[in-house]
Scaffold this motif. Structure first.
Motif, PDB file in Angstrom:
ATOM      1  N   LEU A  15       0.826  -1.202   0.000  1.00  0.00           N
ATOM      2  CA  LEU A  15       0.000   0.000   0.000  1.00  0.00           C
ATOM      3  C   LEU A  15       0.868   1.263   0.000  1.00  0.00           C
ATOM      4  O   LEU A  15       0.604   2.218  -0.725  1.00  0.00           O
ATOM      5  N   ARG A  16       1.932   1.257   0.790  1.00  0.00           N
ATOM      6  CA  ARG A  16       2.849   2.398   0.807  1.00  0.00           C
ATOM      7  C   ARG A  16       3.516   2.592  -0.555  1.00  0.00           C
ATOM      8  O   ARG A  16       3.659   3.718  -1.039  1.00  0.00           O
ATOM      9  N   ARG A  17       3.904   1.474  -1.167  1.00  0.00           N
ATOM     10  CA  ARG A  17       4.552   1.559  -2.479  1.00  0.00           C
ATOM     11  C   ARG A  17       3.586   2.144  -3.508  1.00  0.00           C
ATOM     12  O   ARG A  17       3.975   2.981  -4.325  1.00  0.00           O
ATOM     13  N   VAL A  33       0.073  -3.902  -6.772  1.00  0.00           N
ATOM     14  CA  VAL A  33      -1.264  -3.311  -6.698  1.00  0.00           C
ATOM     15  C   VAL A  33      -2.265  -4.359  -6.222  1.00  0.00           C
ATOM     16  O   VAL A  33      -3.089  -4.081  -5.340  1.00  0.00           O
ATOM     17  N   ARG A  34      -2.210  -5.566  -6.778  1.00  0.00           N
ATOM     18  CA  ARG A  34      -3.126  -6.634  -6.345  1.00  0.00           C
ATOM     19  C   ARG A  34      -2.958  -6.939  -4.862  1.00  0.00           C
ATOM     20  O   ARG A  34      -3.945  -7.130  -4.148  1.00  0.00           O
ATOM     21  N   ARG A  56     -16.608  -6.114  -4.664  1.00  0.00           N
ATOM     22  CA  ARG A  56     -15.881  -6.741  -5.768  1.00  0.00           C
ATOM     23  C   ARG A  56     -14.888  -5.757  -6.361  1.00  0.00           C
ATOM     24  O   ARG A  56     -15.258  -4.648  -6.755  1.00  0.00           O
ATOM     25  N   VAL A  57     -13.635  -6.194  -6.439  1.00  0.00           N
ATOM     26  CA  VAL A  57     -12.594  -5.385  -7.065  1.00  0.00           C
ATOM     27  C   VAL A  57     -11.846  -6.298  -8.038  1.00  0.00           C
ATOM     28  O   VAL A  57     -10.779  -6.829  -7.727  1.00  0.00           O
ATOM     29  N   PRO A  58     -12.443  -6.519  -9.219  1.00  0.00           N
ATOM     30  CA  PRO A  58     -11.814  -7.416 -10.177  1.00  0.00           C
ATOM     31  C   PRO A  58     -10.566  -6.779 -10.791  1.00  0.00           C
ATOM     32  O   PRO A  58     -10.513  -5.566 -10.932  1.00  0.00           O
ATOM     33  N   PRO A  59      -9.597  -7.573 -11.130  1.00  0.00           N
ATOM     34  CA  PRO A  59      -9.529  -9.019 -10.975  1.00  0.00           C
ATOM     35  C   PRO A  59      -8.882  -9.456  -9.663  1.00  0.00           C
ATOM     36  O   PRO A  59      -8.548 -10.617  -9.493  1.00  0.00           O
ATOM     37  N   ALA A  60      -8.716  -8.537  -8.732  1.00  0.00           N
ATOM     38  CA  ALA A  60      -7.954  -8.824  -7.512  1.00  0.00           C
ATOM     39  C   ALA A  60      -8.680  -9.712  -6.510  1.00  0.00           C
ATOM     40  O   ALA A  60      -8.141 -10.727  -6.083  1.00  0.00           O
ATOM     41  N   ALA A  61      -9.891  -9.326  -6.094  1.00  0.00           N
ATOM     42  CA  ALA A  61     -10.533 -10.067  -5.005  1.00  0.00           C
ATOM     43  C   ALA A  61     -11.979  -9.629  -4.811  1.00  0.00           C
ATOM     44  O   ALA A  61     -12.420  -8.611  -5.338  1.00  0.00           O
TER      45      ALA A  61
END
Length: 125
Positions: A15-17, A33-34, A56-61
């Motif tokens: 998250l910091r990155r 990012v994922r 829903r936050v595709p394609p992550a989770a």
């Protein structure tokens, strides 16, 4: 209690990155990012446990969160869906819930699909 798959230290580092890349307009590897998205969704489920809203936050989770009636079959009645960049902006306070919904960057259906009371998750960055 939400089950953690992302180590909190690893999640905060991702998250910091991502945040630092926003500040200096550089690209972040998709895997970072994922990881940041998955971590922040796990955080949402941890701070607002429940099964009333599917985020829903595709394609992550995908995660279920917020207290209320449990959904068991078919399409959930309360759904939030957005892209990874928008989700991270919401989670860190770089974008408000109202801005995201009114601009169409986040979709929200159902009477409980309002995350304004739980976002941002990490204060304003």
């Amino acid at each position: 209690m939400a089950r953690r798959r992302i180590d909190p230290d690893e999640g905060m580092a991702a998250l910091r990155r991502w945040h630092e890349a926003q500040e200096d307009d550089t690209r972040v590897p998709a895997a970072v990012v994922r990881t940041a998205v998955r971590f922040t969704l796990e955080e949402l489920a941890a701070v607002s446990p429940g099964n009333a809203v599917e985020v829903r936050v595709p394609p992550a989770a995908v995660v279920q969160a917020l207290p209320g009636p449990r959904h068991t079959r078919g399409t959930p009645p309360n759904v939030v869906e957005t892209d990874m960049e928008t989700w991270l902006r919401l989670a860190t306070g770089r974008l408000t819930w109202d801005e995201a919904v009114s601009s169409g960057r986040a979709g929200a259906s159902g009477v409980r699909a309002d995350l304004s009371g739980v976002l941002p998750l990490f204060g304003r960055w």
